[in-house]
Design an enzyme around this catalytic site. Structure first.
Site, PDB file in Angstrom:
ATOM      1  N   HIS A  93       0.861  -1.185   0.000  1.00  0.00           N
ATOM      2  CA  HIS A  93       0.000   0.000   0.000  1.00  0.00           C
ATOM      3  C   HIS A  93       0.900   1.239   0.000  1.00  0.00           C
ATOM      4  O   HIS A  93       1.545   1.553   0.996  1.00  0.00           O
ATOM      5  CB  HIS A  93      -0.913  -0.021   1.228  1.00  0.00           C
ATOM      6  CG  HIS A  93      -1.846  -1.190   1.233  1.00  0.00           C
ATOM      7  ND1 HIS A  93      -3.125  -1.135   0.733  1.00  0.00           N
ATOM      8  CD2 HIS A  93      -1.663  -2.472   1.646  1.00  0.00           C
ATOM      9  CE1 HIS A  93      -3.702  -2.328   0.852  1.00  0.00           C
ATOM     10  NE2 HIS A  93      -2.833  -3.154   1.402  1.00  0.00           N
ATOM     11  N   ARG A 200      -7.759  -5.608   3.307  1.00  0.00           N
ATOM     12  CA  ARG A 200      -7.049  -6.362   4.340  1.00  0.00           C
ATOM     13  C   ARG A 200      -7.907  -6.766   5.535  1.00  0.00           C
ATOM     14  O   ARG A 200      -7.387  -7.241   6.541  1.00  0.00           O
ATOM     15  CB  ARG A 200      -5.845  -5.548   4.839  1.00  0.00           C
ATOM     16  CG  ARG A 200      -4.861  -5.168   3.751  1.00  0.00           C
ATOM     17  CD  ARG A 200      -4.241  -6.378   3.070  1.00  0.00           C
ATOM     18  NE  ARG A 200      -3.237  -5.982   2.087  1.00  0.00           N
ATOM     19  CZ  ARG A 200      -2.495  -6.833   1.374  1.00  0.00           C
ATOM     20  NH1 ARG A 200      -2.670  -8.129   1.523  1.00  0.00           N
ATOM     21  NH2 ARG A 200      -1.611  -6.391   0.499  1.00  0.00           N
TER      22      ARG A 200
END
Length: 246
Positions: A93, A200
């Site tokens: 990310h 996630r």
């Protein structure tokens, strides 16, 4: 060189992660003044003194119709302790995130290692793209803990042996496994955090299912708790609209 038998090496085994919110400048009002500047100009600053509850409909509209930039005008910094393999997934990310991690070049790494807790599902069933994880047996859990403990002790003993012989930390660290705990600061805004959480974490309200590894999900769940307290209206709109980042 000193002889360091692996069985004599003291290590710490953990099955948790820790997430501490160390600094934040994040509120629902930040979304509102950022959004209203497009129609109100300098008068949008009045949102700083107003109760954001009166404009929760605007926050929901922005989330629903995916007007994402107003959710970027805030900041949260977390101090996270987790296994290295979690951080390597985490750092996929990149947009809207900043990281600083402890360095094995500049400090001696501590003997703290990860083992799955008894509630961690161990067995993968099904083919790639269509599989589930199920509980392991007691024998499998004992095997995992024993083999990880043996491997960690051996690796850390060899690490210590090289350091004692004068080998540089940046070289000696190569023997250490990804189950070693590390720590980092991670800074993000609400939009980048929502994107992270959408990928996630698993959640019953998610419009798009995700299948994260449990250990990074544990980090995500703790970050989500902090963010929900800081920006409750934005958090509610995120859940209402399928947990999809705008």
């Amino acid at each position: 060189m000193t002889d360091t038998p692996a069985e004599n090496v003291k290590i710490e085994l953990r099955s948790d992660v820790t997430v501490e919110l160390v600094k934040s400048a994040a509120s629902d009002s930040d979304v509102l003044w950022a959004a209203r500047v497009s129609t109100a100009g300098e008068q949008s600053l009045e949102e700083l003194q107003k109760d954001p509850e009166r404009s929760k409909g605007l926050i929901n509209f922005l989330m629903r119709d995916r007007h994402g930039s107003p959710f970027e005008h805030n900041s949260m910094t977390f101090f996270i302790s987790a296994p290295i393999f979690v951080f390597r997934e985490f750092m996929r990310h990149r947009v809207g995130w900043s990281y600083n991690e402890e360095s094995g070049r500049y400090r001696e790494l501590q003997p703290v290692f990860y083992v799955p807790g008894t509630d961690r599902k161990l067995v993968q069933e099904g083919r790639p793209g269509k599989y589930v994880f199920v509980d392991g047996t007691e024998e499998q859990h004992r095997l995992v803990e024993r083999t990880m403990d043996d491997s960690y002790r051996q690796a850390y003993a060899q690490y210590q042996e090289m350091l004692a012989a004068g080998v540089a930390r940046e070289v000696a660290r190569a023997v250490l496994p990804v189950g070693l705990y590390s720590s980092m600061y991670a800074t993000c805004n609400a939009r980048s955090l929502m994107h992270f959480l959408g990928l996630r974490t698993q959640h019953e309200l998610a419009a798009v299912p995700s299948f994260p590894q449990r250990e990074i999900e544990m980090v995500g769940e703790k970050m989500e708790e902090h963010w929900a307290r800081l920006m409750p209206l934005t958090y509610a709109a995120f859940n209402k609209n399928g947990r999809v980042a705008p």
